[in-house]
Motif scaffolding. Structure first.
Motif, PDB file in Angstrom:
ATOM      1  N   SER A 144     -62.382 -18.958  41.244  1.00 39.83           N
ATOM      2  CA  SER A 144     -63.882 -19.499  41.645  1.00 39.83           C
ATOM      3  C   SER A 144     -64.410 -19.789  40.251  1.00 39.83           C
ATOM      4  O   SER A 144     -65.448 -20.461  40.311  1.00 39.83           O
ATOM      5  N   GLU A 154     -59.561 -14.207  43.379  1.00 43.14           N
ATOM      6  CA  GLU A 154     -60.446 -15.278  43.777  1.00 43.14           C
ATOM      7  C   GLU A 154     -61.698 -15.323  42.942  1.00 43.14           C
ATOM      8  O   GLU A 154     -62.114 -16.586  42.640  1.00 43.14           O
ATOM      9  N   CYS A 204     -59.791 -15.885  50.412  1.00 47.65           N
ATOM     10  CA  CYS A 204     -60.715 -17.391  50.156  1.00 47.65           C
ATOM     11  C   CYS A 204     -62.144 -17.384  50.708  1.00 47.65           C
ATOM     12  O   CYS A 204     -62.644 -18.145  51.509  1.00 47.65           O
TER      13      CYS A 204
END
Length: 394
Positions: free
Chosen positions: A216, A212, A78
């Motif tokens: 995103s 990710e 993250c």
């Protein structure tokens, strides 16, 4: 989700380059053919399978071959993906130093140590030029496992100190990075080998960086991913994850992988470009110490990943690495020289026209400059022209 996860894990297995298969819980770290192992294809993730209550890379546990119940986690993953103006275009920088030990290696190590802990390991061995050893030492400590790290004698003192602080036993070995690896392989006959270069679970954890990016960017793939490569784990991991997403119908194409290496350690780039790496002569030490790997264990896989993505590779001159460190710092990004190879690679492929202004580009910065204090000091010593050289990136 638990049922889906259970079926995914039990369906996976390991295989070597000869095609021989092994059970997922086999303690081996390489195949009978002497080559590296890989995990068979995992199902790609769907947005609804993300465990949004989990603030770590384990939010993607449905795509990992280690049950989340066995995880050894320090909150890795993250990491921020920051959009900046770079050379007049919008570029996303993935800041991997926000991981617990300040490098991307935590991604692979959390999954690898979780796997080994679940197998009952009470001691592990790693060889590393710095960041990998720090990560293994940290996660071994979190798991209550003893760790021994074999380290090149020339490694940055800060990186060695970090591994020592976690309680790891440190053995310094003079000689090349390859000699350090040979010593670790010899000792692996007595101690389980938690090698970030060899162990197949490391790649599985590393692939979460691509998941990710996908999340995103609103569950789409970027056009380009720019990476530094030493052993090539991020290159291979991005290839694996985006292919999983492609096969699951979650993206419509693979992003192009643009890969940079220090020019005297550019085995992957040279092989991709049809150049004999031996033709560069004696290997010269590089300020990008984390990428100074002469013989990457997964060389064919890294080259194929770049080729499959329709990407490209570049051997980065040392002067361009120095300039990239200064250019990143001028934008508030204090990246270690190894990471900065990616920024130099970005500049090269922007200049060549292979990365277009209207494309979505992600640059992965793998580690923090604070971990390479001596190398950073060398970059900035006596450079009164810093502002002028870094202004090109603005």
């Amino acid at each position: 989700m638990d049922a889906e996860k259970h079926s995914a894990v039990t369906a996976a297995d390991l295989y070597d380059r000869s095609g021989k298969r092994y059970p997922l819980d086999d303690p081996r770290w390489r195949g009978e053919d002497g080559g590296p192992l890989a995990v068979s294809t995992m199902p790609g993730l769907r947005p609804e399978q993300i465990d949004t209550a989990e603030r770590s890379l384990w939010r993607y546990h449905a795509a990992l071959p280690v049950p989340a119940a066995h995880r050894v986690s320090l909150g890795e993953g993250c990491t921020p993906m920051v959009p900046l103006n770079w050379g007049g275009r919008r570029v996303h920088f993935k800041l991997e130093w926000f991981n617990p030990t300040s490098s991307f290696k935590d991604r692979g190590v959390t999954v690898m140590i979780s796997h080994l802990a679940a197998q009952g390991a009470d001691r592990v061995l790693e060889d590393s030029s710095g960041n990998g050893g720090s990560a293994v030492a940290a996660y071994a400590a979190a798991a209550g496992i003893r760790a021994k790290i074999i380290v090149p004698a020339a490694t940055s003192a800060a990186k060695v100190l970090q591994a020592r602080a976690y309680g790891a036993e440190i053995q310094l070995v003079s000689g090349s990075r390859a000699e350090v690896s040979d010593e670790a392989i010899r000792q692996s006959e007595q101690i389980p080998y938690a090698s970030h270069n060899w162990h197949p679970m490391f790649i599985q954890g590393t692939k979460t960086i691509a998941y990710e990016m996908w999340e995103s960017l609103g569950f789409t793939a970027p056009d380009n991913v720019v990476l530094v490569a030493g052993a090539g784990s991020n290159v291979i991991a991005c290839d694996i994850a985006f292919r999983e997403l492609l096969q699951a119908g979650q993206v419509d194409r693979l992003p192009r992988l643009f890969v940079g290496q220090p020019e005297h350690w550019a085995t992957i780039a040279d092989t991709f470009n049809g150049i004999d790496p031996a033709g560069r002569g004696e290997r010269v030490p590089t300020i990008a110490e984390g990428a100074s790997i002469a013989h990457p264990v997964r060389l064919p896989e890294a080259v194929e990943a770049i080729r499959r993505s329709r990407g490209a590779a570049y051997a980065v001159p040392e002067t361009e690495i120095h300039a990239a460190v200064r250019a990143l710092s001028a934008r508030g990004l204090y990246a270690e020289p190894t990471s900065s190879v990616a920024a130099a690679t970005l500049d090269h492929f922007i200049a060549s026209g292979e990365i277009a202004p209207d494309e979505t580009t992600v640059v992965v910065l793998t580690g923090a400059g604070l971990k390479s204090a001596e190398k950073m000091a060398a970059v900035f010593a006596g450079h009164g022209e810093d502002a002028e050289e870094s202004s090109s990136a603005r």
